[in-house]
Design an enzyme around this catalytic site. Structure first.
Site, PDB file in Angstrom:
ATOM      1  CE  LYS A  48     -18.254   3.104   6.922  1.00 33.53           C
ATOM      2  NZ  LYS A  48     -19.339   2.144   7.102  1.00 33.53           N
ATOM      3  CG  ASN A  49     -21.769   4.509   5.100  1.00 36.70           C
ATOM      4  OD1 ASN A  49     -21.070   3.515   5.298  1.00 36.70           O
ATOM      5  ND2 ASN A  49     -22.167   5.308   6.077  1.00 36.70           N
ATOM      6  NE  ARG A  55     -26.757  -2.652  10.296  1.00 41.24           N
ATOM      7  CZ  ARG A  55     -27.591  -3.570  10.736  1.00 41.24           C
ATOM      8  NH1 ARG A  55     -27.132  -4.658  11.282  1.00 41.24           N
ATOM      9  NH2 ARG A  55     -28.886  -3.406  10.621  1.00 41.24           N
ATOM     10  CB  CYS A 103     -20.298  -0.366  14.198  1.00 39.42           C
ATOM     11  SG  CYS A 103     -18.788   0.187  13.443  1.00 39.42           S
ATOM     12  NE  ARG A 153     -26.311  -0.559  12.746  1.00 38.59           N
ATOM     13  CZ  ARG A 153     -25.198  -0.338  12.080  1.00 38.59           C
ATOM     14  NH1 ARG A 153     -24.053  -0.752  12.553  1.00 38.59           N
ATOM     15  NH2 ARG A 153     -25.217   0.278  10.922  1.00 38.59           N
ATOM     16  N   PRO A 154     -32.034  -3.724  13.676  1.00 36.40           N
ATOM     17  CG  PRO A 154     -34.218  -3.160  14.217  1.00 36.40           C
ATOM     18  CD  PRO A 154     -32.808  -2.826  14.534  1.00 36.40           C
ATOM     19  CG  ASP A 184     -22.397   7.744  10.232  1.00 35.32           C
ATOM     20  OD1 ASP A 184     -22.825   7.002  11.126  1.00 35.32           O
ATOM     21  OD2 ASP A 184     -22.641   7.570   9.028  1.00 35.32           O
ATOM     22  NE  ARG A 206     -16.251  -2.320   9.542  1.00 35.95           N
ATOM     23  CZ  ARG A 206     -17.310  -1.741  10.083  1.00 35.95           C
ATOM     24  NH1 ARG A 206     -17.405  -1.603  11.370  1.00 35.95           N
ATOM     25  NH2 ARG A 206     -18.283  -1.305   9.322  1.00 35.95           N
TER      26      ARG A 206
HETATM   27  N1  EPU Z   1     -33.840   0.400  11.391  1.00 31.53           N
HETATM   28  C1  EPU Z   1     -34.807  -0.498  11.757  1.00 31.53           C
HETATM   29  N2  EPU Z   1     -35.165  -1.461  10.871  1.00 31.53           N
HETATM   30  C2  EPU Z   1     -34.598  -1.556   9.647  1.00 31.53           C
HETATM   31  C3  EPU Z   1     -33.606  -0.647   9.270  1.00 31.53           C
HETATM   32  C4  EPU Z   1     -33.245   0.343  10.172  1.00 31.53           C
HETATM   33  O1  EPU Z   1     -35.335  -0.447  12.866  1.00 31.53           O
HETATM   34  O2  EPU Z   1     -34.964  -2.463   8.879  1.00 31.53           O
HETATM   35  C5  EPU Z   1     -33.442   1.469  12.332  1.00 31.53           C
HETATM   36  C6  EPU Z   1     -31.984   1.353  12.772  1.00 31.53           C
HETATM   37  O3  EPU Z   1     -31.846   0.473  13.851  1.00 31.53           O
HETATM   38  C7  EPU Z   1     -31.658   2.788  13.112  1.00 31.53           C
HETATM   39  C8  EPU Z   1     -32.470   3.586  12.081  1.00 31.53           C
HETATM   40  O4  EPU Z   1     -33.497   2.707  11.643  1.00 31.53           O
HETATM   41  O5  EPU Z   1     -32.141   3.092  14.391  1.00 31.53           O
HETATM   42  C9  EPU Z   1     -31.679   4.062  10.875  1.00 31.53           C
HETATM   43  O6  EPU Z   1     -30.936   2.997  10.323  1.00 31.53           O
HETATM   44  P1  EPU Z   1     -30.437   2.932   8.815  1.00 31.53           P
HETATM   45  O7  EPU Z   1     -31.062   1.755   8.178  1.00 31.53           O
HETATM   46  O8  EPU Z   1     -30.630   4.265   8.166  1.00 31.53           O
HETATM   47  O9  EPU Z   1     -28.924   2.663   9.027  1.00 31.53           O
HETATM   48  P2  EPU Z   1     -28.013   1.685   8.194  1.00 31.53           P
HETATM   49  O10 EPU Z   1     -28.443   1.721   6.766  1.00 31.53           O
HETATM   50  O11 EPU Z   1     -27.906   0.373   8.855  1.00 31.53           O
HETATM   51  C10 EPU Z   1     -26.316   3.484   7.424  1.00 31.53           C
HETATM   52  C11 EPU Z   1     -24.842   3.645   7.533  1.00 31.53           C
HETATM   53  C12 EPU Z   1     -24.475   4.017   8.951  1.00 31.53           C
HETATM   54  C13 EPU Z   1     -25.204   5.296   9.323  1.00 31.53           C
HETATM   55  C14 EPU Z   1     -26.713   5.135   9.112  1.00 31.53           C
HETATM   56  C15 EPU Z   1     -27.509   6.388   9.344  1.00 31.53           C
HETATM   57  C16 EPU Z   1     -24.038   2.069   5.925  1.00 31.53           C
HETATM   58  C17 EPU Z   1     -23.355   0.791   5.646  1.00 31.53           C
HETATM   59  N3  EPU Z   1     -24.196   2.393   7.179  1.00 31.53           N
HETATM   60  O12 EPU Z   1     -26.646   2.425   8.306  1.00 31.53           O
HETATM   61  O13 EPU Z   1     -23.094   4.252   8.935  1.00 31.53           O
HETATM   62  O14 EPU Z   1     -24.943   5.612  10.662  1.00 31.53           O
HETATM   63  O15 EPU Z   1     -26.978   4.695   7.770  1.00 31.53           O
HETATM   64  O16 EPU Z   1     -27.112   7.375   8.450  1.00 31.53           O
HETATM   65  O17 EPU Z   1     -24.402   2.798   5.006  1.00 31.53           O
HETATM   66  C18 EPU Z   1     -20.949   4.426   9.838  1.00 31.53           C
HETATM   67  O18 EPU Z   1     -20.564   4.777   8.719  1.00 31.53           O
HETATM   68  O19 EPU Z   1     -20.231   4.509  10.873  1.00 31.53           O
HETATM   69  C19 EPU Z   1     -22.304   3.899   9.989  1.00 31.53           C
HETATM   70  C20 EPU Z   1     -22.705   3.212  11.051  1.00 31.53           C
END
Ligand code: EPU
Length: 419
Positions: free
Chosen positions: A24-25, A94, A118, A123-124, A307, A398
């Site tokens: 998915k990701n 997201r 989610c 989640r900034p 995850d 999803r």
């Molecule tokens: N963060 C910030 N600022 C940013 C980006 C991230 O503070 O600009 C923080 C987040 O709030 C979090 C940490 O950094 O505390 C890591 O966030 P990351 O950006 O790595 O997460 P993401 O890219 O939003 C993806 C996956 C998530 C998975 C995370 C961590 C996708 C669409 N989502 O999220 O997947 O948990 O990486 O591996 O790729 C899921 O599949 O259930 C899911 C939530």
């Protein structure tokens, strides 16, 4: 309005084979990335989930022709138009934030609604924005519902991420592949999905070095052509079925996996005492009646994936002692705990750590607050005495292809009802 619920009568023994799907990701980044191509793209091995359908429909809003047939998507971006995307579809997932990097890379401009997804606490996307700005984009955030990103031209830059972020790493890559000159992303995420997106972009003609390490170098190219790409297997879907197998599988084989990607989970499962055999591209698991208590701490790859923190938790009720689960990526990712308590689970959260004690789960009415909380409740429901009803299952759909059908074929007593 009628809504679908998933019902499970727990206590069945599961047996058989699970065919794992594409990640998915990766998929949710590669679909937006396809708009960077100037010719036709075919993406194979996509999971059949609602997030994919939503993104494909967003491509349609840009006048891109798409054909989604099961796990294959044909994208024809030759008549693409840069339209604003401030709509409900963007808010429903997201990963729509990847449209920002991709549209910026393609048009130097993007108007888009603010991303949803989610509810895992705050989640900034400040690191994404910092990267876009470093490449030369100006961001107008004055609207409460949408954002405008515009650049005269994008120019390569050195970007150091303040925290390791999968989303920011991928989004900056998307914006940088057609920028002028070299971009260096330092403290980049090393997740397999980042590597998969980089190999897709490379197949379009992008010049990317170092994906999978903490320094990624991108030399911009003026044009990207079409290609044919196979999405990597989903380590989280496979991991979820591994947890299900360890909970109630007599003999379960999960196919289409990359063992290295599952190593952090496999190591933890061995510590639990799970009977697990890794083959070249599959894993076999047999459940045991009890396990050893363990401590789990989520970390960026190759640490234990956030995850999988929720799906593995029900196994800790089968242990002989106290386990601790610490969440370092999303400290608020514990919404499943209250639902597990409704199922008679002895679990409490304090300050980002759940304390989990041996428990006999009982069926209850529970609410899937997010995708992986939903997966956790499915594992718990399969273990519980009596019937569990899971509400808000749209989150589960999803991220998991045909999960009810798959579990039913393994012998689970699981069905859906409209209520
Ligand atoms: N963060 C910030 N600022 C940013 C980006 C991230 O503070 O600009 C923080 C987040 O709030 C979090 C940490 O950094 O505390 C890591 O966030 P990351 O950006 O790595 O997460 P993401 O890219 O939003 C993806 C996956 C998530 C998975 C995370 C961590 C996708 C669409 N989502 O999220 O997947 O948990 O990486 O591996 O790729 C899921 O599949 O259930 C899911 C939530």
């Amino acid at each position: 309005m009628a809504q679908e619920v998933i019902k499970i009568r727990g206590g069945q023994t599961l047996k058989g084979t699970v065919n794992n799907h594409g990640a998915k990701n990766s998929a949710v980044a590669i679909i937006p990335a396809s708009i960077l191509a100037e010719d036709k793209v075919t993406i194979n091995g996509l999971p059949e989930i609602s997030d994919v359908e939503t993104l494909v429909s967003l491509l349609g809003d840009l006048n891109i022709k798409t054909e989604l047939d099961g796990s294959t998507l044909n994208v024809d971006p030759t008549e693409i138009e840069n339209a604003p995307l401030p709509n409900n579809k963007v808010e429903s997932l997201r990963a729509s934030y990847y449209m920002m990097g991709a549209m910026l890379g393609r048009f130097n401009k993007c108007v888009i609604g603010l991303p949803g997804g989610c509810p895992l606490g705050p989640r900034p996307i400040d690191q994404h924005i910092k990267g876009f700005k470093a490449l030369g984009a100006e961001i107008d955030e004055s609207s409460e519902t949408s954002m405008q990103l515009v650049a005269d031209k994008l120019v390569g830059a050195n970007i150091f991420l303040d925290m390791v972020s999968v989303g920011a790493t991928i989004n900056i890559m998307l914006a940088a592949v057609r920028a002028e000159g070299q971009t260096v992303i330092e403290n980049a995420a090393k997740e397999p999905e980042v590597v998969d997106v980089a190999s897709f972009l490379t197949s379009l003609g992008a010049n990317i070095k170092g994906a999978g390490t903490s320094t990624i170098k991108i030399m911009g190219v003026p044009h990207l052509h079409g290609s044919n790409h196979q999405v990597i297997p989903d380590r989280i879907e496979a991991g979820t079925y591994m947890c299900i197998a360890a909970a109630c599988g007599e003999d379960i084989e999960i196919n289409n996996i990359i063992p290295t990607h599952l190593e952090p989970l496999a190591v933890k499962m061995k510590e639990l005492g799970v009977d697990l055999t890794m083959e070249d591209d599959s894993v076999k698991i047999k459940r045991k009646p009890t396990y050893n208590s363990v401590d789990i701490k989520t970390l960026v790859y190759p640490g234990f994936a956030t995850d999988l923190q929720q799906p593995i938790t029900p196994l800790l009720f089968l242990t002989d002692g106290v386990s601790f689960v610490t969440e370092t990526i999303y400290p608020a990712r514990f919404k499943h705990v209250e639902e597990l308590q409704k199922m008679n689970a002895d679990i409490h959260v304090d300050n980002g750590t759940a304390t989990v004690k041996p428990s006999t789960l009982k069926g209850a009415e529970v609410y899937a607050s997010d995708l992986r909380a939903g997966a956790c409740l499915i594992v718990a429901g399969l273990l519980a005495e009596g019937v569990t009803t899971i509400y808000n299952v749209k989150h589960i759909y999803r991220g998991y292809t045909n999960i009810v059908k798959t579990l039913s074929a393994l012998g689970a007593d699981i069905w859906t009802e409209e209520i």
